[in-house]
Design a protein around this motif. Structure first.
Motif, PDB file in Angstrom:
ATOM      1  N   MET A  84     -16.102  -4.297   4.505  1.00  0.00           N
ATOM      2  CA  MET A  84     -14.772  -4.807   4.184  1.00  0.00           C
ATOM      3  C   MET A  84     -13.853  -4.707   5.394  1.00  0.00           C
ATOM      4  N   TRP A  85     -12.820  -5.557   5.365  1.00  0.00           N
ATOM      5  CA  TRP A  85     -11.759  -5.499   6.351  1.00  0.00           C
ATOM      6  C   TRP A  85     -10.533  -4.834   5.736  1.00  0.00           C
ATOM      7  N   LEU A  86      -9.914  -3.910   6.482  1.00  0.00           N
ATOM      8  CA  LEU A  86      -8.693  -3.245   6.038  1.00  0.00           C
ATOM      9  C   LEU A  86      -7.543  -3.670   6.954  1.00  0.00           C
ATOM     10  N   HIS A  87      -6.395  -3.955   6.354  1.00  0.00           N
ATOM     11  CA  HIS A  87      -5.237  -4.423   7.118  1.00  0.00           C
ATOM     12  C   HIS A  87      -3.994  -3.621   6.730  1.00  0.00           C
ATOM     13  N   ARG A  88      -3.212  -3.242   7.741  1.00  0.00           N
ATOM     14  CA  ARG A  88      -1.962  -2.526   7.473  1.00  0.00           C
ATOM     15  C   ARG A  88      -0.883  -3.550   7.115  1.00  0.00           C
ATOM     16  N   LEU A  89      -0.946  -4.002   5.907  1.00  0.00           N
ATOM     17  CA  LEU A  89      -0.092  -5.097   5.462  1.00  0.00           C
ATOM     18  C   LEU A  89      -0.086  -5.137   3.942  1.00  0.00           C
ATOM     19  N   SER A  90       0.977  -5.660   3.372  1.00  0.00           N
ATOM     20  CA  SER A  90       1.042  -5.809   1.924  1.00  0.00           C
ATOM     21  C   SER A  90       1.773  -7.106   1.593  1.00  0.00           C
ATOM     22  N   VAL A  91       1.655  -7.525   0.358  1.00  0.00           N
ATOM     23  CA  VAL A  91       2.267  -8.769  -0.079  1.00  0.00           C
ATOM     24  C   VAL A  91       3.643  -8.477  -0.665  1.00  0.00           C
ATOM     25  N   ASP A  92       4.550  -9.434  -0.509  1.00  0.00           N
ATOM     26  CA  ASP A  92       5.907  -9.295  -1.017  1.00  0.00           C
ATOM     27  C   ASP A  92       6.370 -10.666  -1.502  1.00  0.00           C
ATOM     28  N   TRP A  93       7.556 -10.718  -2.148  1.00  0.00           N
ATOM     29  CA  TRP A  93       8.072 -11.995  -2.609  1.00  0.00           C
ATOM     30  C   TRP A  93       8.976 -12.653  -1.571  1.00  0.00           C
ATOM     31  N   ARG A  94       9.101 -12.059  -0.388  1.00  0.00           N
ATOM     32  CA  ARG A  94       9.886 -12.641   0.695  1.00  0.00           C
ATOM     33  C   ARG A  94       9.340 -12.118   2.009  1.00  0.00           C
ATOM     34  N   ASP A  95       9.539 -12.877   3.048  1.00  0.00           N
ATOM     35  CA  ASP A  95       9.140 -12.442   4.384  1.00  0.00           C
ATOM     36  C   ASP A  95      10.179 -11.477   4.934  1.00  0.00           C
ATOM     37  N   PRO A  96       9.778 -10.584   5.841  1.00  0.00           N
ATOM     38  CA  PRO A  96      10.732  -9.602   6.373  1.00  0.00           C
ATOM     39  C   PRO A  96      11.818 -10.255   7.210  1.00  0.00           C
ATOM     40  N   LEU A 104      -1.963   2.294   6.102  1.00  0.00           N
ATOM     41  CA  LEU A 104      -2.981   2.523   7.129  1.00  0.00           C
ATOM     42  C   LEU A 104      -2.332   2.841   8.479  1.00  0.00           C
ATOM     43  N   LYS A 105      -3.043   3.597   9.306  1.00  0.00           N
ATOM     44  CA  LYS A 105      -2.541   3.950  10.625  1.00  0.00           C
ATOM     45  C   LYS A 105      -2.834   2.872  11.662  1.00  0.00           C
ATOM     46  N   GLN A 106      -3.867   2.086  11.452  1.00  0.00           N
ATOM     47  CA  GLN A 106      -4.229   1.033  12.391  1.00  0.00           C
ATOM     48  C   GLN A 106      -3.922  -0.333  11.784  1.00  0.00           C
ATOM     49  N   PRO A 107      -3.556  -1.300  12.636  1.00  0.00           N
ATOM     50  CA  PRO A 107      -3.225  -2.625  12.103  1.00  0.00           C
ATOM     51  C   PRO A 107      -4.402  -3.282  11.384  1.00  0.00           C
ATOM     52  N   HIS A 108      -5.596  -3.185  11.956  1.00  0.00           N
ATOM     53  CA  HIS A 108      -6.792  -3.794  11.364  1.00  0.00           C
ATOM     54  C   HIS A 108      -7.971  -2.863  11.582  1.00  0.00           C
ATOM     55  N   LEU A 109      -8.813  -2.777  10.589  1.00  0.00           N
ATOM     56  CA  LEU A 109      -9.953  -1.864  10.661  1.00  0.00           C
ATOM     57  C   LEU A 109     -11.082  -2.438   9.819  1.00  0.00           C
TER      58      LEU A 109
END
Length: 364
Positions: free
Chosen positions: A220-232, A210-215
């Motif tokens: 529904m809510w859209l977030h520029r984020l995804s899940v991973d097995w470790r934090d950045p 996504l181009k925006q952090p939150h929309l």
């Protein structure tokens, strides 16, 4: 006669003089002996030494008495009584033991694990075919039945949730306390998310493209984020304005959420390490239903070992799900997908399966 008187007179005078001298000498000796200190006799202390010794013994006795008192206090027996009817009953701590320690500050807090429990090999030969046969049989056999499926195209769709009244999702929807997390890319089908949003669920879709952090889009809510097995890495985050991936436990904490009724994830071969993280950090207790697409054409990101070891690792992860009280209720196999299993055609297996599990103890 005159001479005799003179002689006796001289003798008398000398006698008187000698007597006076002796008396003076005696008086001198007597006075000097009384003024001088008497010599110390071995084994016979003087009066001052006796006083000092008595003080020393008094202090020593006080110290010994205090130490004995402490010893007596340490030797007190402690008896802890529990509630009537407890299987433990009454426990006594014997003498010379310390009193029971205080309970931990966070008795319910669960510590993370470091590795999953690997299941035994499917056979002594440790062959790829035996491991694949056990694994494929496991993922294609539902463990519980669901009388009411909801999703894209109902029973024939890939993504499906269970609305059976014996599980809690239906009650959560009716009470308007339903929450959904969906992880994937923008091109993914979101018909299930729209259906749950229309039913009253709070739906959060996570898409790192996504181009925006939150929309907020429709319901529904859209977030520029995804899940991973470790934090950045913090150094990488500092160079970027937004972090695109985080662990699920971090996302829940950042959003102020304690539980998710439905967790849907299509992570394009990262699902194995993500699932491992959910198991090791015990995040599965916060999930009601888990919908996951498994990719089998290769081992997956950061999964190593030979082919039989990879399949054994996959199977062990799914058994960890079962131990966490997650039971499989829906399996979908897309016939349009290529039939590849670790780059081979084994047992005519598909390269992707979509599975749905329900947490049998989900009562948030």
């Amino acid at each position: 006669m005159g001479r005799e008187r003179l002689t006796w007179g001289l003798l008398l005078r000398w006698g008187i003089l000698l007597t006076a001298v002796c008396v003076c000498f005696h008086v001198y000796l007597e006075t000097d002996w009384r003024g001088a200190p008497a010599p110390l006799a071995l084994g016979h202390p003087t009066q001052s030494n006796q006083n000092w010794g008595q003080q020393s013994r008094s202090k020593q006795f006080s110290a010994e008495a205090e130490e004995q008192d402490k010893s007596i206090k340490r030797r007190i027996s402690y008896v802890r009584r529990v509630k009537k009817g407890s299987p433990v009953g009454e426990r006594e701590v014997t003498e010379d033991s310390s009193p029971p320690c205080c309970p931990p500050l966070h008795p319910q807090r669960k510590t993370p694990r470091w590795h999953i429990n690997l299941e035994p090999w499917a056979s002594e030969s440790r062959s790829l075919e035996d491991e694949a046969k056990r694994f494929l049989n496991y993922i294609t056999t539902p463990q519980v039945s669901c009388s009411s499926l909801a999703g894209d195209n109902a029973a024939h769709g890939a993504w499906a949730v269970c609305l059976d009244p014996k599980y809690s999702l239906t009650h959560r929807i009716q009470s308007k306390h339903c929450r959904v997390y969906s992880f994937g890319l923008g091109s993914d089908d979101r018909s299930l998310e729209h259906s749950l949003a229309r039913s009253g669920c709070e739906v959060h879709c996570f898409d790192p493209s996504l181009k925006q952090p939150h929309l907020q889009q429709a319901e529904m809510w859209l977030h520029r984020l995804s899940v991973d097995w470790r934090d950045p890495n913090p150094a990488i985050v500092a160079q970027r304005r937004y972090a695109n991936t985080k662990k699920l436990v971090t996302i829940l904490r950042d959003f102020g959420h304690r539980e998710v009724d439905v967790l849907k994830a299509d992570m394009e071969s990262a699902e194995w390490k993500i699932l491992e993280n959910l198991v090791l950090e015990r995040v599965l207790d916060s999930v009601g239903q888990l919908l996951l697409e498994l990719h089998l054409h290769w081992a997956g990101f950061e999964v190593g070992g030979d082919d039989p070891s990879v399949v054994r690792y996959w199977f062990s992860l799914l058994k960890e799900l079962e131990r966490a009280k997650f039971h499989l209720f829906h399996v979908h196999n897309d016939p349009a997908k290529p039939h590849l299993f670790l780059h081979k055609n084994i047992l005519n297996a598909s390269s992707a399966y979509t599975l749905s599990w329900v947490n049998m103890e989900w009562k948030p």
